[in-house]
Each structure stands twice: as C-alpha cells, then as structure tokens.
Design a protein around this motif. Structure first.
Motif, PDB file in Angstrom:
ATOM      1  N   ASN A  54     -10.321  46.164  64.542  1.00  0.00           N
ATOM      2  CA  ASN A  54     -11.100  46.100  63.299  1.00  0.00           C
ATOM      3  C   ASN A  54     -10.885  47.262  62.335  1.00  0.00           C
ATOM      4  N   LEU A  55     -10.172  48.283  62.753  1.00  0.00           N
ATOM      5  CA  LEU A  55     -10.021  49.464  61.901  1.00  0.00           C
ATOM      6  C   LEU A  55      -8.557  49.780  61.647  1.00  0.00           C
ATOM      7  N   SER A  56      -7.893  48.858  60.987  1.00  0.00           N
ATOM      8  CA  SER A  56      -6.478  49.041  60.679  1.00  0.00           C
ATOM      9  C   SER A  56      -6.311  49.403  59.210  1.00  0.00           C
ATOM     10  N   ILE A  57      -5.538  50.453  58.961  1.00  0.00           N
ATOM     11  CA  ILE A  57      -5.294  50.882  57.576  1.00  0.00           C
ATOM     12  C   ILE A  57      -4.297  49.959  56.890  1.00  0.00           C
ATOM     13  N   ARG A  71      -9.042  55.070  48.720  1.00  0.00           N
ATOM     14  CA  ARG A  71      -9.866  56.078  49.391  1.00  0.00           C
ATOM     15  C   ARG A  71     -11.212  55.484  49.808  1.00  0.00           C
ATOM     16  N   GLU A  72     -11.761  54.639  48.955  1.00  0.00           N
ATOM     17  CA  GLU A  72     -13.043  54.015  49.258  1.00  0.00           C
ATOM     18  C   GLU A  72     -12.938  53.146  50.508  1.00  0.00           C
ATOM     19  N   HIS A  73     -11.818  52.413  50.618  1.00  0.00           N
ATOM     20  CA  HIS A  73     -11.615  51.562  51.786  1.00  0.00           C
ATOM     21  C   HIS A  73     -11.517  52.409  53.058  1.00  0.00           C
ATOM     22  N   LEU A  75     -14.083  52.332  56.326  1.00  0.00           N
ATOM     23  CA  LEU A  75     -13.624  52.153  57.705  1.00  0.00           C
ATOM     24  C   LEU A  75     -14.159  53.258  58.609  1.00  0.00           C
ATOM     25  N   VAL A  76     -14.267  54.473  58.079  1.00  0.00           N
ATOM     26  CA  VAL A  76     -14.832  55.582  58.862  1.00  0.00           C
ATOM     27  C   VAL A  76     -16.296  55.299  59.192  1.00  0.00           C
ATOM     28  N   LEU A  98      -7.861  57.500  59.979  1.00  0.00           N
ATOM     29  CA  LEU A  98      -8.248  56.659  58.847  1.00  0.00           C
ATOM     30  C   LEU A  98      -8.230  57.418  57.520  1.00  0.00           C
ATOM     31  N   LEU A  99      -8.669  58.663  57.550  1.00  0.00           N
ATOM     32  CA  LEU A  99      -8.716  59.450  56.306  1.00  0.00           C
ATOM     33  C   LEU A  99      -7.351  59.963  55.909  1.00  0.00           C
ATOM     34  N   GLY A 100      -6.421  60.013  56.858  1.00  0.00           N
ATOM     35  CA  GLY A 100      -5.051  60.427  56.563  1.00  0.00           C
ATOM     36  C   GLY A 100      -4.890  61.910  56.317  1.00  0.00           C
TER      37      GLY A 100
END
Length: 258
Positions: free
Chosen positions: A102-105, A183-185, A189-190, A256-258
C-alpha cells in the motif's frame, strides 16, 4: 622588666604558634585520607558521593537487572512462549506486507498486483482477475475480459487504494494513468504508514494482554515469583517487537520522503 615578662609569655606564644601552623596540616591530612575513593576530587570529598549515587545510574542498573531470559521448555505447562513469539512475529510480518502493498512511491504494473478486489465470490488480488500491462510510462492497462463482471469492483479497488489512482473504464479495459509523485502525496503516504504502525502496535498489545491473562490463570501449582517472571518475559518480548515496528516505520518514512 619588659624582657622578664616577655620571657614568661614565650612558652604560651610558642604553643599558640604551633597550633596555628599545625592546624591546616592536620586538616589537610584528614582530607587526604579520602582521595582513593575518588582520585580526581581532592578538595570536595562530598562530590564523590553524588558521582556514585545518581538517579540515572540507579535507573540504568535497575533496567539491566529487570532483563529476563526464561527457557520456554521450563514454563511450557504455564504458557507456550514460542507461540507467543510466533503471534508477535505475525504482527510484524503483516505490517511489512502493508508497507509493501500500500505504500509504493512509483506506480508500476507490479505495484497493482496485490490490490485486493472485493467481489460477490470473495476477495481476490487484482492480478488474478485481470491482465496488467504497461501501455506507456504514463499509462497502465488492466484487461478484465476474463472476469468482466468484476470490472466495476476492480475499478473501485484501484480508486480507493492509497496510490492516488484515478482509473477510467473503457468496456472491459481499465486505464490507470500513472500519477506524478508530489510532495503532498509522499507526506500522505507517511501518515498512512504511521496508521499502519499504530494498528500493528494495537495488535501487539492484544497478543501481550492475552498471553499475560493466560499466564495468570496458571497460578495454581506455581509460585508467584515464577508467574511474575513469565509476565516479565512476555512484556520484554512485546517491547522488543514494538521497537522493531518503530524501526520499520522510520525506514519506510525515510524511503517515502526521499
């Protein structure tokens, strides 16, 4: 006459002078007895006491002494610690699966495989109902011709996933535009990752609570100290798995934040 008086006072003056000179030496000698307890402090022996009795040191020592490591075979008639560990491991594994599914960039055909589609016949992964392919870097196609009756359910599952998808239906073909990673996406996800980790901790607490309850039921025939040690072992296992959940969340957040 004056000389005679001076000669009479000389013994008293000498004794006073000796006391005045020897007094600091005696004080110093008394102080010098204590330095072996704390060599770095010579003039303030009381400081040594504070160094050896801080609250933090006591708390650390208490935490170290609280660690237990019970042989599970010795308490098998009270509770199976191996089964408790398996249940806690299952909670951590479920969290890892949630993170992966569920948490794929980056959206790719493989990222859609495990999206769960709810149909009248049950729940199925999307890749079992439709053929997923990459039409272009900006478009994924899902061919539902094998199960056309599940097209609407698959479309709904794609739209309600956490991947920010906006699928379009063309007959039995579902077109899924690949969204830009904003960035919002990433931040959303975070937040979702934190929700998953909190859910995992709730499940972990239930496993611990059930295990402690089971151990307390076995009080008959066992000493209170034994039951207490078993409870500490269960709590210690729960704390270790909770720390692993925090590590998984920290790693996923960084990703997720990169």
């Amino acid at each position: 006459m004056a000389l005679n008086h001076l000669s009479l006072l000389r013994p008293f003056l000498c004794q006073s002078l000796v006391r005045h000179v020897r007094s600091p030496v005696m004080v110093a000698s008394r102080v010098s007895v204590r330095p072996p307890l704390c060599p770095s402090v010579t003039h303030h022996p009381a400081a040594c006491v504070r160094l050896y009795a801080t609250k933090k040191a006591k708390a650390k020592a208490k935490g170290q002494s609280a660690k237990v490591n019970i042989n599970s075979a010795l308490v098998q008639d009270i509770i199976s610690l191996d089964e408790v560990k398996e249940d806690m491991t299952a909670v951590l594994s479920a969290l890892k699966d949630d993170f992966t599914r569920n948490l794929s960039i980056r959206t790719s055909p493989g990222a859609l495989d495990h999206i769960v589609v709810t149909t009248q016949d049950g729940k199925f992964p999307l890749n079992q109902l439709g053929q997923i392919s990459m039409k272009s870097p900006q478009l994924i196609m899902v061919n539902m011709s094998s199960f056309p009756e599940a097209t609407a359910a698959a479309t709904r599952a794609l739209r309600e996933s956490s991947m920010n998808l906006n699928p379009e239906v063309d007959g039995t073909i579902i077109k899924v535009p690949v969204p830009k990673v904003t960035r919002e996406h990433r931040e959303n996800l975070v937040k979702l990752a934190k929700q998953f980790s909190n859910k995992a901790k709730d499940s972990l607490r239930k496993v611990r609570s059930n295990a402690v309850t089971q151990a307390k039921r076995a009080k008959e025939g066992h000493s209170e100290d034994t039951i207490r040690l078993v409870e500490k072992q269960i709590q210690q296992m729960s704390d270790d798995f909770a720390a692993d959940i925090d590590k998984q969340l920290a790693a996923k957040t960084k990703e997720l934040l990169g």
